[in-house]
Design a protein around this motif. Structure first.
Motif, PDB file in Angstrom:
ATOM      1  N   MET A   1       0.026  -1.322  -0.168  1.00  0.00           N
ATOM      2  CA  MET A   1       0.358  -0.360  -0.153  1.00  0.00           C
ATOM      3  C   MET A   1       1.404   1.878  -0.001  1.00  0.00           C
ATOM      4  O   MET A   1       2.002   1.623   0.716  1.00  0.00           O
ATOM      5  CB  MET A   1      -0.843   0.308   1.237  1.00  0.00           C
ATOM      6  CG  MET A   1      -1.599   1.013   1.495  1.00  0.00           C
ATOM      7  SD  MET A   1      -3.462   0.780   2.552  1.00  0.00           S
ATOM      8  CE  MET A   1      -3.388  -0.438   2.720  1.00  0.00           C
ATOM      9  N   LEU A   3       0.484   5.721  -0.822  1.00  0.00           N
ATOM     10  CA  LEU A   3      -0.504   6.260  -0.357  1.00  0.00           C
ATOM     11  C   LEU A   3      -0.293   7.489  -1.554  1.00  0.00           C
ATOM     12  O   LEU A   3      -0.561   8.673  -1.778  1.00  0.00           O
ATOM     13  CB  LEU A   3      -1.099   6.620   0.956  1.00  0.00           C
ATOM     14  CG  LEU A   3      -1.975   5.653   1.247  1.00  0.00           C
ATOM     15  CD1 LEU A   3      -3.220   6.433   2.808  1.00  0.00           C
ATOM     16  CD2 LEU A   3      -3.451   5.469   0.396  1.00  0.00           C
ATOM     17  N   ILE A 298      -9.192  10.888  -0.472  1.00  0.00           N
ATOM     18  CA  ILE A 298      -8.374   9.339  -0.343  1.00  0.00           C
ATOM     19  C   ILE A 298      -9.421   8.593  -0.603  1.00  0.00           C
ATOM     20  O   ILE A 298      -9.631   7.227  -0.973  1.00  0.00           O
ATOM     21  CB  ILE A 298      -7.888   9.286   1.170  1.00  0.00           C
ATOM     22  CG1 ILE A 298      -6.450  10.459   1.363  1.00  0.00           C
ATOM     23  CG2 ILE A 298      -7.173   7.567   1.392  1.00  0.00           C
ATOM     24  CD1 ILE A 298      -6.191  10.278   2.810  1.00  0.00           C
TER      25      ILE A 298
ATOM     26  N   PHE B   3      -3.077   0.890  -3.224  1.00  0.00           N
ATOM     27  CA  PHE B   3      -4.002   0.176  -1.862  1.00  0.00           C
ATOM     28  C   PHE B   3      -3.397  -1.045  -1.659  1.00  0.00           C
ATOM     29  O   PHE B   3      -4.364  -1.318  -0.933  1.00  0.00           O
ATOM     30  CB  PHE B   3      -5.316   1.201  -2.740  1.00  0.00           C
ATOM     31  CG  PHE B   3      -5.898   2.469  -2.051  1.00  0.00           C
ATOM     32  CD1 PHE B   3      -5.812   2.986  -1.048  1.00  0.00           C
ATOM     33  CD2 PHE B   3      -5.446   3.078  -2.964  1.00  0.00           C
ATOM     34  CE1 PHE B   3      -5.580   4.298  -0.989  1.00  0.00           C
ATOM     35  CE2 PHE B   3      -5.809   4.441  -3.167  1.00  0.00           C
ATOM     36  CZ  PHE B   3      -5.695   5.276  -1.996  1.00  0.00           C
ATOM     37  N   MET B  72      -1.441  -0.332  10.829  1.00  0.00           N
ATOM     38  CA  MET B  72      -2.469  -0.212  10.620  1.00  0.00           C
ATOM     39  C   MET B  72      -3.319  -1.053  10.348  1.00  0.00           C
ATOM     40  O   MET B  72      -4.372  -1.621  10.971  1.00  0.00           O
ATOM     41  CB  MET B  72      -2.062   0.526   9.419  1.00  0.00           C
ATOM     42  CG  MET B  72      -4.098   1.453   9.271  1.00  0.00           C
ATOM     43  SD  MET B  72      -4.605   1.981   7.115  1.00  0.00           S
ATOM     44  CE  MET B  72      -4.151   0.765   6.359  1.00  0.00           C
ATOM     45  N   LEU B 287     -22.327   3.408   7.033  1.00  0.00           N
ATOM     46  CA  LEU B 287     -21.294   2.942   6.488  1.00  0.00           C
ATOM     47  C   LEU B 287     -19.755   4.765   5.250  1.00  0.00           C
ATOM     48  O   LEU B 287     -19.203   3.990   6.117  1.00  0.00           O
ATOM     49  CB  LEU B 287     -21.817   2.290   5.545  1.00  0.00           C
ATOM     50  CG  LEU B 287     -21.104   2.113   3.926  1.00  0.00           C
ATOM     51  CD1 LEU B 287     -20.699   1.025   4.110  1.00  0.00           C
ATOM     52  CD2 LEU B 287     -21.980   1.563   2.412  1.00  0.00           C
ATOM     53  N   ILE B 288     -21.231   4.753   4.994  1.00  0.00           N
ATOM     54  CA  ILE B 288     -20.632   6.415   4.896  1.00  0.00           C
ATOM     55  C   ILE B 288     -18.941   6.198   5.183  1.00  0.00           C
ATOM     56  O   ILE B 288     -18.293   7.251   5.165  1.00  0.00           O
ATOM     57  CB  ILE B 288     -21.091   7.304   3.726  1.00  0.00           C
ATOM     58  CG1 ILE B 288     -22.310   6.786   3.315  1.00  0.00           C
ATOM     59  CG2 ILE B 288     -20.235   8.326   3.570  1.00  0.00           C
ATOM     60  CD1 ILE B 288     -23.350   7.690   3.286  1.00  0.00           C
ATOM     61  N   GLU B 289     -19.890   6.822   6.277  1.00  0.00           N
ATOM     62  CA  GLU B 289     -18.728   7.485   8.353  1.00  0.00           C
ATOM     63  C   GLU B 289     -17.678   6.224   8.137  1.00  0.00           C
ATOM     64  O   GLU B 289     -16.126   6.727   8.506  1.00  0.00           O
ATOM     65  CB  GLU B 289     -19.082   7.891   8.605  1.00  0.00           C
ATOM     66  CG  GLU B 289     -20.710   9.064   9.001  1.00  0.00           C
ATOM     67  CD  GLU B 289     -19.609  10.131   8.548  1.00  0.00           C
ATOM     68  OE1 GLU B 289     -18.778  10.900   8.982  1.00  0.00           O
ATOM     69  OE2 GLU B 289     -19.642  10.951   7.444  1.00  0.00           O
ATOM     70  N   GLU B 291     -15.962   4.956   6.015  1.00  0.00           N
ATOM     71  CA  GLU B 291     -15.008   4.614   5.012  1.00  0.00           C
ATOM     72  C   GLU B 291     -14.354   5.687   4.938  1.00  0.00           C
ATOM     73  O   GLU B 291     -12.994   5.607   4.573  1.00  0.00           O
ATOM     74  CB  GLU B 291     -16.244   4.149   3.895  1.00  0.00           C
ATOM     75  CG  GLU B 291     -16.878   2.325   3.187  1.00  0.00           C
ATOM     76  CD  GLU B 291     -15.618   1.630   3.452  1.00  0.00           C
ATOM     77  OE1 GLU B 291     -14.468   1.984   3.568  1.00  0.00           O
ATOM     78  OE2 GLU B 291     -15.832   0.620   4.046  1.00  0.00           O
ATOM     79  N   GLN B 292     -15.020   6.416   5.238  1.00  0.00           N
ATOM     80  CA  GLN B 292     -14.390   8.371   5.327  1.00  0.00           C
ATOM     81  C   GLN B 292     -13.606   7.978   6.495  1.00  0.00           C
ATOM     82  O   GLN B 292     -12.446   8.464   6.784  1.00  0.00           O
ATOM     83  CB  GLN B 292     -15.171   8.784   5.448  1.00  0.00           C
ATOM     84  CG  GLN B 292     -15.814   9.762   4.845  1.00  0.00           C
ATOM     85  CD  GLN B 292     -15.548  10.424   3.843  1.00  0.00           C
ATOM     86  OE1 GLN B 292     -15.204   9.109   2.392  1.00  0.00           O
ATOM     87  NE2 GLN B 292     -15.584  11.451   2.834  1.00  0.00           N
ATOM     88  N   ARG B 294     -12.015   5.157   7.488  1.00  0.00           N
ATOM     89  CA  ARG B 294     -10.872   4.026   7.469  1.00  0.00           C
ATOM     90  C   ARG B 294      -9.928   5.307   6.225  1.00  0.00           C
ATOM     91  O   ARG B 294      -8.305   5.243   6.193  1.00  0.00           O
ATOM     92  CB  ARG B 294     -11.549   2.834   6.283  1.00  0.00           C
ATOM     93  CG  ARG B 294     -10.421   2.143   6.335  1.00  0.00           C
ATOM     94  CD  ARG B 294     -11.261   0.688   5.010  1.00  0.00           C
ATOM     95  NE  ARG B 294     -11.991   0.739   5.761  1.00  0.00           N
ATOM     96  CZ  ARG B 294     -11.991  -0.848   6.363  1.00  0.00           C
ATOM     97  NH1 ARG B 294     -11.495  -0.974   6.974  1.00  0.00           N
ATOM     98  NH2 ARG B 294     -13.867  -0.944   6.702  1.00  0.00           N
ATOM     99  N   SER B 295     -11.031   5.937   5.524  1.00  0.00           N
ATOM    100  CA  SER B 295      -9.507   6.506   4.818  1.00  0.00           C
ATOM    101  C   SER B 295      -8.395   7.406   5.680  1.00  0.00           C
ATOM    102  O   SER B 295      -7.654   8.274   5.004  1.00  0.00           O
ATOM    103  CB  SER B 295     -10.453   7.440   3.423  1.00  0.00           C
ATOM    104  OG  SER B 295     -11.189   7.160   2.413  1.00  0.00           O
ATOM    105  N   MET B 296      -8.978   8.134   6.251  1.00  0.00           N
ATOM    106  CA  MET B 296      -8.155   9.449   7.550  1.00  0.00           C
ATOM    107  C   MET B 296      -7.720   8.352   8.209  1.00  0.00           C
ATOM    108  O   MET B 296      -6.514   8.745   8.005  1.00  0.00           O
ATOM    109  CB  MET B 296      -9.363  10.193   8.138  1.00  0.00           C
ATOM    110  CG  MET B 296     -10.185  10.808   7.590  1.00  0.00           C
ATOM    111  SD  MET B 296      -8.910  11.870   6.746  1.00  0.00           S
ATOM    112  CE  MET B 296      -9.172  14.011   6.651  1.00  0.00           C
ATOM    113  N   MET B 298      -5.451   6.257   6.848  1.00  0.00           N
ATOM    114  CA  MET B 298      -4.543   5.153   5.715  1.00  0.00           C
ATOM    115  C   MET B 298      -4.006   6.792   5.959  1.00  0.00           C
ATOM    116  O   MET B 298      -2.967   6.450   5.450  1.00  0.00           O
ATOM    117  CB  MET B 298      -5.110   5.119   4.439  1.00  0.00           C
ATOM    118  CG  MET B 298      -5.912   3.655   4.489  1.00  0.00           C
ATOM    119  SD  MET B 298      -7.081   4.097   3.204  1.00  0.00           S
ATOM    120  CE  MET B 298      -7.370   2.326   3.286  1.00  0.00           C
ATOM    121  N   LEU B 299      -4.595   7.984   6.389  1.00  0.00           N
ATOM    122  CA  LEU B 299      -3.556   9.050   5.635  1.00  0.00           C
ATOM    123  C   LEU B 299      -2.821   8.756   6.926  1.00  0.00           C
ATOM    124  O   LEU B 299      -1.698   8.955   6.558  1.00  0.00           O
ATOM    125  CB  LEU B 299      -4.518  10.317   6.296  1.00  0.00           C
ATOM    126  CG  LEU B 299      -3.534  11.733   5.645  1.00  0.00           C
ATOM    127  CD1 LEU B 299      -3.401  11.403   4.360  1.00  0.00           C
ATOM    128  CD2 LEU B 299      -5.144  12.658   5.940  1.00  0.00           C
TER     129      LEU B 299
END
Lengths: 406, 378, 406
Positions: A1, A3, A298, B3, B72, B287-289, B291-292, B294-296, B298-299
């Motif tokens: 992974m 990013l 993201i 990813f 992570m 669900l949306i939250e 995934e959001q 999860r994106s953060m 990852m950041l």
């Protein structure tokens, strides 16, 4: 992974950015920066510039003039266009009818339409929604009855964006009212807007602009050769069209551009005697929107990456997520700008401020600062972001059906 | 942009998930919490066997040579199962301090013991008066010949009650809120003058208050450079935030999944309550939250190893706000959609809710980090 | 229209406040101020003090020991109790079983039950919900079979608040399983909790407290004389009970008190080297809650004024608005207090901090500041506020049915 963007992706971003800076007409840039919608001529001029470069149809297959860009590059291209205040290309042409003709068109249809569609020599609009058929599109009633080698079309479409600019319309019509399921009696027609029997009536939006229309069909004769795909199989075409490439749907670059704009506006907007962004609460509001934009960026990359792996061509239900959150961000960033401008955003100055009018030699001086004249427009128009293209509520139904399965 | 998980990461993910599926059912976890030390030594040894305890450390110290993405993944799995062992305290917080600040001798001595599971660390930085301010340190270290004497108290030290060694921050100079003058010390927990009072946190994990009175240390106890620890403290905290953010995503995901199951099976008025569109849309919002968030997360993971400190700090703060706010939304609504059963100690959803609550109140809540970010706008 | 309080109302408020300040036991006050739940003893003591003054049963008809306070006075009384850290009277006694007996009870039931309920000689609990019957209460299954002069009760209740304190339980039971509609086979029984066959099993809540219970009935004998109203008409009683006087439902005084308390705390807590109260973001959060509390106060006054105007006794569907907004505000103010405490709210220190234990001579020193030790449990426990008494989703269904009619 990993990013981070690769070096190639960063170089690509530089290339796109440099090209836009070097080629976007100054007038267009200024209009877009101030929050105005682009004029028809802005869109046409820019799309032709891009088309000459081979970039207008980047989403299309390479043999039809497309680019071999990765989904990440596509996303970068879209974001850079929006960040640089370039108009979007006419998506009815590029994202909708182009791919439809490539997938379903006859050789004659391709020969006749694809090149002028790419170059915006033909401006297309979309005839889908009807007064009684919004979220429930398949219930549409506009009828097409076969009469020799023509269909005779009668009925009404509504919410037809830019129909008043359009040369052609692609429309869903009912060819078999007796079909077992409503989806099974629909065909997909290409209709010349100059055909006798077509009337376009403007619908003025809450921002005072003319964007939507009603289109009436009264015994409009359409050659059978202008039907795409088989008779009564129009729903398959519509599904393909609606599911086609939705990563741009969040229109994230546009929201990010507004978060840059607020910094430029700040010194002009005084709050308690100081520039707007000296106020910690205003800065928190901006920071909070930036966090949402970052999360969405993201997530969008994740959806894009998933698409790179699977090539079944099916739309990813997560594009509903992008649409919902992207629409909200568009609404909230435009609200931020309007609130920042405050009382000066309230007068209906748009007409007087219109740069086009000023260029045309009108002598009256503009009223108020130019940044204020259209600050409320995007806020008003963005209410449609959670309605058009499938309401937010419908997007949640899609998520439920495809992912939650409750 | 990529990813994809590597083959090694996929294998690791599978084996962690399998272990937790076998050994970390909700009832088993309850048993671990009820034990005297509040977590499972046996599971700790399993993590060591799997190589998890050496995940982020270089191979020369017996580690796995992994990065933030590996952490992570493990933390997400831990979040789904609500793992209560001192992984965050020992491997992520304590381990990062050693990794970033330790000299060769310290790394050579300590890291292999973390890897094999024989040494547990505590990150003793926070103090009662400090709330979220990383510079607010009143504990002092004064020179005593070639060595040092520590005086002060540390608060809410995660797994501080079971740690064999504490990494303690203290003032060797400067005033209360100064970045300068902070120094880290390695303090074996059995050093005379160290007193600990352990307790359970709201989510069932363990922590301790630690008092330090006339704690005498040799010169070798200094970790990093005297007076210059702030940068390390910041990095350790950020590594903690990134890892805990991933754990929070795992917890949110599991709470959401449980909620969907409940909506499918709970029948009222003759049909599953999940047939109500209003509840379907709430579940879609959740669900949306997830995934959001999860994106953060990852950041945050990506930024842990970023060398540009300003860029790193800014992005980790963004992730903290994003995951914190999404986490509150998802877990509060998980409780709501469960109704009464969601309010009970014996049901897992309330435990996810509380784990996320503890995340939100560790190292700065959403409002705190939003304030930090706001100061950079303009 | 005049939104200000009259002079009489202002005087009444002062009278109530003075009485509470002079008579509320100091320990009770301190416990509630710190966020603890009142102990059983706190409630018993306070209700008896109020009862002596004639104020515990202020909602009851004057003939039964009530007052002739106007709805506004009632609201003021509740608010002052909450703002001044007084425990609420036992709602099962005062708001539920008392009015039910007054409306439906036999002379014998009235004579025996009312004075004891008023003075909290008997602690009542409510046996309504069952494992399979939450929002859909009428589907309850606990059976009562008539045998001679007794009913034999078998079944299970759940979420029974304070059943472990209770002397009596009023319960809905099914007396006719073959009724045409589920609502028509239900009766309302009064059950002595000491009757053989009753088992109370604690349910520990997510704040680690014991407030809720399961109650099992295993061949429990209940004299027919303990039935209220007619057999199989228990649903009418339940409807009366649930609709009875709901203006207190918002518990607004409690939220107002928490907002004040939060500001006190924020003066002592530091952030970025300054008192938290000086942080703009924090101040804005408090201000937003104050705005919401003010809006709710006025809405509540409007509902109260309407209730004063019509005496048909039917519950106002607008009380659902009060329930929804009131519970949201309770949740948000509890969250505010917890967020102020921050990391110090996370340890489970409650036991060690418990004032009761300290009184009992515990020698261990406290961990952390005591106000922080109980900052999280109200946040946790109040998640239930939008669940019990009809979930907020159900309240919205009520609004739809009664007002929106969609």
């Amino acid at each position: 992974m990993e990013l981070r963007f690769t070096e190639e992706e960063i170089a690509f971003r530089q290339e796109v950015r440099a090209f836009i800076r070097g080629n976007l007409p100054a007038k267009t840039l200024e209009r877009m920066r101030l929050g105005y919608p682009p004029t028809k001529s802005d869109v046409v001029t820019w799309q032709r510039i891009l088309n000459k470069k081979g970039w207008a149809t980047y989403k299309w297959p390479q043999e039809y003039g497309g680019q071999a860009w990765s989904p990440t590059m596509r996303m970068i291209f879209q974001d850079e266009n929006m960040l640089a205040h370039a108009p979007e290309v006419n998506s009815f042409n590029i994202t909708m009818i182009g791919p439809v003709l490539i997938q379903f068109g006859t050789p004659e249809q391709k020969e006749r339409f694809i090149a002028p569609t790419a170059n915006l020599d033909i401006w297309w609009c979309q005839g889908f929604s009807e007064p009684g058929s919004g979220s429930d599109l398949a219930s549409l009633k506009t009828s097409a009855v076969l009469d020799g080698d023509h269909y005779v079309v009668n009925g009404q479409k509504i919410w037809t964006s830019t129909a008043h600019h359009a040369d052609w319309i692609f429309a869903l019509v009912r060819t078999n009212p007796q079909a077992r399921k409503p989806q099974e009696g629909i065909s997909f027609l290409l209709i010349d807007m100059k055909t006798p029997g077509i009337t376009v009536r403007p619908i003025i939006s809450i921002d005072g602009s003319h964007h939507f229309n009603e289109v009436f069909f009264d015994d409009v004769r359409v050659p059978v050769t202008q039907r795409v795909y088989e008779e009564n199989k129009g729903w398959d075409v519509a599904k393909f069209l609606l599911g086609n490439e939705r990563t741009g749907i969040a229109r994230l670059g546009k929201s990010m551009a507004r978060l840059e704009d607020i910094r430029e506006l700040s010194p002009h907007l005084r709050n308690h005697g100081a520039p707007l962004l000296d106020d910690k609460l205003q800065r928190e509001r901006v920071a909070s929107l930036e966090i949402r934009a970052k999360a969405l960026e993201i997530t969008q990359l994740r959806v894009v990456a998933k698409m790179m792996q699977q090539s079944d061509g099916k739309p990813d239900p997560f594009s509903s997520l992008l649409k919902i959150k992207g629409g909200e961000l568009g609404q909230d960033t435009s609200e931020l700008i309007m609130d920042a401008v405050g009382p000066l955003a309230m007068p209906q100055w748009a007409k007087e401020l219109d740069l086009l009018n000023r260029e045309s030699g009108e002598n009256e001086p503009p009223i108020g600062p130019d940044y204020a004249g259209f600050a409320a427009g995007p806020y008003l128009m963005h209410r449609a972001s959670s309605i058009a293209g499938g309401t937010t509520e419908i997007q949640k139904n899609i998520l439920n059906k495809a992912v939650l399965r409750l | 942009m990529d990813f994809e998980l590597t083959e090694d990461q996929r294998l690791l993910n599978d084996s962690v998930s399998r272990l937790l599926a076998d050994r970390y059912a909700f009832d088993a976890r309850r048993g671990y919490i009820k034990s005297a030390q509040g977590w499972s030594q046996e599971m700790w040894e399993k993590y060591a066997e799997l190589g998890l305890l050496g995940l982020p450390f270089p191979e020369e110290y017996g580690g796995f040579g992994g990065g933030a993405v590996d952490i992570m993944m493990v933390m997400e799995a831990f979040g789904r199962s609500l793992v209560v062992e001192p992984f965050l305290a020992t491997v992520v917080l304590g381990g990062s301090a050693i990794k970033y600040a330790g000299n060769e001798a310290q790394k050579g001595e300590i890291l292999p013991q973390i890897v094999d599971g024989s040494l547990k660390l505590g990150w003793a930085h926070g103090e009662q008066q400090a709330r979220y301010d990383l510079t607010d340190v009143l504990t002092t270290a004064t020179k005593d010949g070639s060595g040092w004497v520590l005086e002060g108290a540390k608060s809410v030290v995660l797994h501080g009650d079971c740690a064999d060694m504490l990494v303690v921050s203290a003032r060797t100079g400067g005033d209360r809120m100064d970045k300068e003058g902070l120094t880290l010390f390695l303090v074996p927990a059995n050093t005379p003058g160290v007193a600990r009072r352990g307790y359970a946190m709201r989510d069932g994990t363990r922590a301790a208050e630690i008092s330090l009175s006339t704690v005498k240390l040799g010169p070798e106890a200094v970790l990093g450079t005297v007076g210059d620890a702030y940068g390390i403290i910041e990095r350790v905290t950020q590594a903690g935030i990134a890892a805990f953010a991933a754990e929070t995503v795992g917890a949110c995901e599991a709470a959401h999944t449980m909620t969907l199951d409940y909506l499918r099976t709970r029948v009222q008025f003759g049909r599953p309550i999940g047939t109500n569109q209003v509840l379907q849309h709430k579940a879609a919002d959740m669900l949306i939250e997830v995934e959001q968030a999860r994106s953060m997360a990852m950041l945050a993971a990506m930024m842990v190893d970023e060398e540009d400190a300003a860029e790193r700090t800014r992005n980790i703060s963004m992730a903290k706000v994003g995951v914190g706010q999404s986490g509150r939304f998802v877990t509060q609504n998980s409780v709501q959609l469960h109704g009464g059963i969601g309010m009970t100690e014996e049901y897992a959803v309330g435990h996810y809710f509380r784990r996320v609550m503890v995340f939100e109140h560790s190292w700065g809540d959403s409002a705190y980090h939003l304030g930090l970010l706001a100061d950079q706008v303009g | 229209m005049d939104l200000r309080f009259t002079e009489e109302e202002v005087a009444f408020r002062k009278e109530v406040r003075d009485f509470i300040r002079q008579n509320l036991p100091a320990r009770t006050r301190e416990r509630l101020r710190l966020g603890y739940s009142p102990t059983k003893q706190d409630i018993v003591d306070w209700q008896r003090i109020l009862n002596k003054k004639g104020w515990a049963t202020y909602k009851w008809p004057k003939a039964y020991g009530g007052t002739d306070w106007s709805p506004t006075q009632r609201m003021i009384f509740q608010e002052e109790n909450q703002i001044n850290h007084a425990p609420e009277v036992n709602g099962f006694n005062i708001t539920m079983i008392g009015p039910v007996i007054i409306q439906f009870g036999t002379p014998e039931q009235k004579a025996h039950i009312l004075p004891r309920a008023a003075n909290l000689e008997d602690w009542w609990c409510q046996g309504f919900s069952e494992p399979g019957s939450g929002s859909d209460l009428a589907s309850l299954k606990t059976a009562a079979k008539r045998v001679g002069d007794d009913y034999i009760v078998n079944g299970q209740k759940i979420w029974t608040s304070t059943a472990h304190h209770a002397d009596w339980c009023f319960a809905l039971v099914r007396t006719d399983p073959n009724a045409r509609k589920p609502q028509e086979g239900i009766s309302f029984l009064l059950i002595d909790m000491k009757t053989p066959g009753i088992t109370v099993r604690p349910i520990i809540s997510i704040d680690n407290s014991h407030h809720l219970n399961e109650v099992f009935f295993d061949d429990v004998k209940v004299p027919v004389a303990n039935r209220v109203y007619e057999e199989n008409k228990g649903w009418d009683v339940a409807k009366f009970l649930l609709g009875n006087e709901r203006t207190g439902i918002a518990r607004l005084g409690k939220s107002m008190e928490r907002i004040n308390y939060a500001q006190e705390l924020a003066r002592d807590v530091r952030q970025n080297g300054k008192p938290l109260i000086e942080d703009a973001g924090f101040r804005q959060r408090v201000a937003k809650l104050q705005v919401q509390a003010k809006a709710l106060e006025l809405t509540q006054l409007r509902v109260v004024a309407k209730a004063a105007g019509n005496s048909d006794g039917k519950p106002d569907p607008f009380s659902s608005v009060l329930k929804i907004k009131g519970t949201e505000l309770l949740q948000d103010t509890a969250e505010l207090v917890m967020d102020i405490a921050g990391p110090l709210a996370m340890p489970d220190w409650a036991k060690e901090l418990d004032l009761l234990n300290r009184e009992s001579g515990d020698n261990e020193p406290l961990i952390g500041p005591e106000w922080a030790g109980y900052a999280a449990p109200p946040y946790l426990m109040l998640r239930a506020a939008s669940i019990y008494g009809g979930t907020n989703e159900i309240q919205k269904n009520i609004l739809n049915k009664a007002i929106l009619r969609l």
